[in-house]
Design an enzyme around this catalytic site. Sequence first.
Site, PDB file in Angstrom:
ATOM      1  CB  SER A 165      -3.054   0.463 -12.379  1.00 56.26           C
ATOM      2  OG  SER A 165      -1.789   0.231 -12.116  1.00 56.26           O
ATOM      3  CG  ASP A 320       0.408   0.563  -8.302  1.00 54.70           C
ATOM      4  OD1 ASP A 320       0.394  -0.020  -7.382  1.00 54.70           O
ATOM      5  OD2 ASP A 320      -0.029   0.311  -9.506  1.00 54.70           O
ATOM      6  CG  ASP A 322      -3.653  -1.769  -8.123  1.00 59.37           C
ATOM      7  OD1 ASP A 322      -2.891  -0.866  -8.416  1.00 59.37           O
ATOM      8  OD2 ASP A 322      -4.077  -2.630  -9.127  1.00 59.37           O
ATOM      9  CG  ASP A 324      -0.677  -3.715  -9.429  1.00 61.98           C
ATOM     10  OD1 ASP A 324      -0.235  -2.405  -9.545  1.00 61.98           O
ATOM     11  OD2 ASP A 324      -1.353  -3.957 -10.337  1.00 61.98           O
TER      12      ASP A 324
END
Length: 604
Positions: A165, A320, A322, A324
Amino acid sequence: MIEETLKDLSSKTFYPLNDCFDKISNWLKDESISQEDKEEILILIKNKEISELRDRFYRDLEFGTGGIRGVMGMGANRLNKYVLRRAVQGVANYILRCGENAKKRGVAIAYDSRNNSSIFGQEVASVLAANGIRSYIFPTLQTTPSLSYAIRKLGCISGFCITASHNPPQYNGIKVYWEDGAQIISPQDTEILKEVFSIKSFSETKHMDYSKAKSLGLSQFIQNDVLDSYFKEIENLCIAPNSTKNISIVYTPLHGTGKIPTLRALKTFGYENVFVVPEQGEPNGNFPTVKKPNPEEPEALSLAIKYASERKADCVFATDPDSDRLAIVTYDPNMAKGIMKHQAVGDYILLNGNQTAALLIDSILKFKKSNGTLEKSHKIVKTIVTSDLLEKICSEFDIEIFNTLTGFKWIAGLVRSWEEKNNNFKYLFGTEESFGYMPSNNVRDKDAISAMCQAAEMISLAKDSNKTLCESLFDIFKKHGAWQEDLINIDLYGEEGALRISRIMHKMRENPVMNWGGHLVTSILDYTDKNVQERYHIPHSNVLQFLLDDGSKISMRPSGTEPKLKFYVSVCTNNPNVFEGYKKTLEKITMLRKEILHFVDKVN
């Protein structure tokens, strides 16, 4: 050589490592670990790097209920291919226990832009293949929400996303998902944990060369039609098809996965005036322009805001690695120089996650009510540390809102329970304060790409009405009180940090502070207490909440993914003059922050 090294480790020089000796010894003796990877530890021993050795071996890297995350390197408390294989083997063992059909359904895999993510993705596929479980892996880096969608679209039994993340560059990890596209919760989490903990040595894990797994058809690429279907679902989230789309956007993926899906999704919605920050547009696991790629932190957005200022852009979007989490920065020079200067960077204001959630939910509910599509069966979900302002907004529209523990696995788990009960609830939106939004039932995790499209529409609608987002926020405050939230992160690293977090939580439970900022605590909710769990329909969790006599709320909990203790502060002031009320709210926030930090400092 290893025996000599172990004898040396037994000497007085290394006495702080006594309780780590067995783990270090097992690592050096394990035949499944290559000599090259043992050498990294041998060098530390040779150089007597005792504190570093201790940090690498004082525990096994924790497999939590959502997966694992840690600093990359060799050692039991580091993320490496051996620790990864052990975790995947535990999941594989559980899938095999679920029967032949579960095994045949296979597992979806995605990986982001972090260093070693693609290698770790292949490692996951290799372990699954050695257990006779087929995997479906994206051919290039991909977002977390697309992984969640692919699990459901392909009918997989499980899924893995290789990501850490928004953590610093030295971190990586895996998120583990189940068949509904959500991160694992009960009963899968406890059963998988049992399987992982039953593996006593790395040599017990099965592994097949990735090229062999591909040649046997046990690992296949996910085809483009899955992503095409995902973006088609995003189109269905459109809330304002007739808005002018006349906004300029600066976007940064912070060196992550977001550039390609963001441009595709925004173009589908009709937004083409999008400028991607060139220095941060391409994937790079070293994240060279930021200390850490966390869109919650203003420092990470400074470059994007600089470009926005030069271009007089209406807003900045940031995701960010990834993709999400979503940050929104809005152009509003008047508010930036005035009442909201505490959140300002130049002429721009970085909205916090609670403010963005309030604006999105208010916008969605207003639009659906105006076009007659808002139904009594529509439900919204938030976490217990997310602003109660959302409850006020939902009450205005007579829409029910539910609370869960922190984490979208709990939001998704609640949705799954509705489906199992067949109670005809219709999921509409879910959110948590840490810049997480789940706009679609087809993705059972945070989805910054989908939320960004809805946010662009929200900004377009506001601009069409000659309003800024901050002015829209204060319109909400006029109806429901002037709200502000604050998040206090106490970073506590390593073994001693973990122990101190435990001591702070224990101290607050044993001798709780009963007066905060001159206001009495009227109720303490301890989510380790079964009575509290039953009353609020919340599972066991290491969370304390203090409800004050002025309606303020303070929550505290250890982070589940980072070495830190978190305090969440929420304050509301009701005043006919909303700006005076907001000033009072900010004063309370400042006072509570000082008292919280004072309490923490007193606990050694």
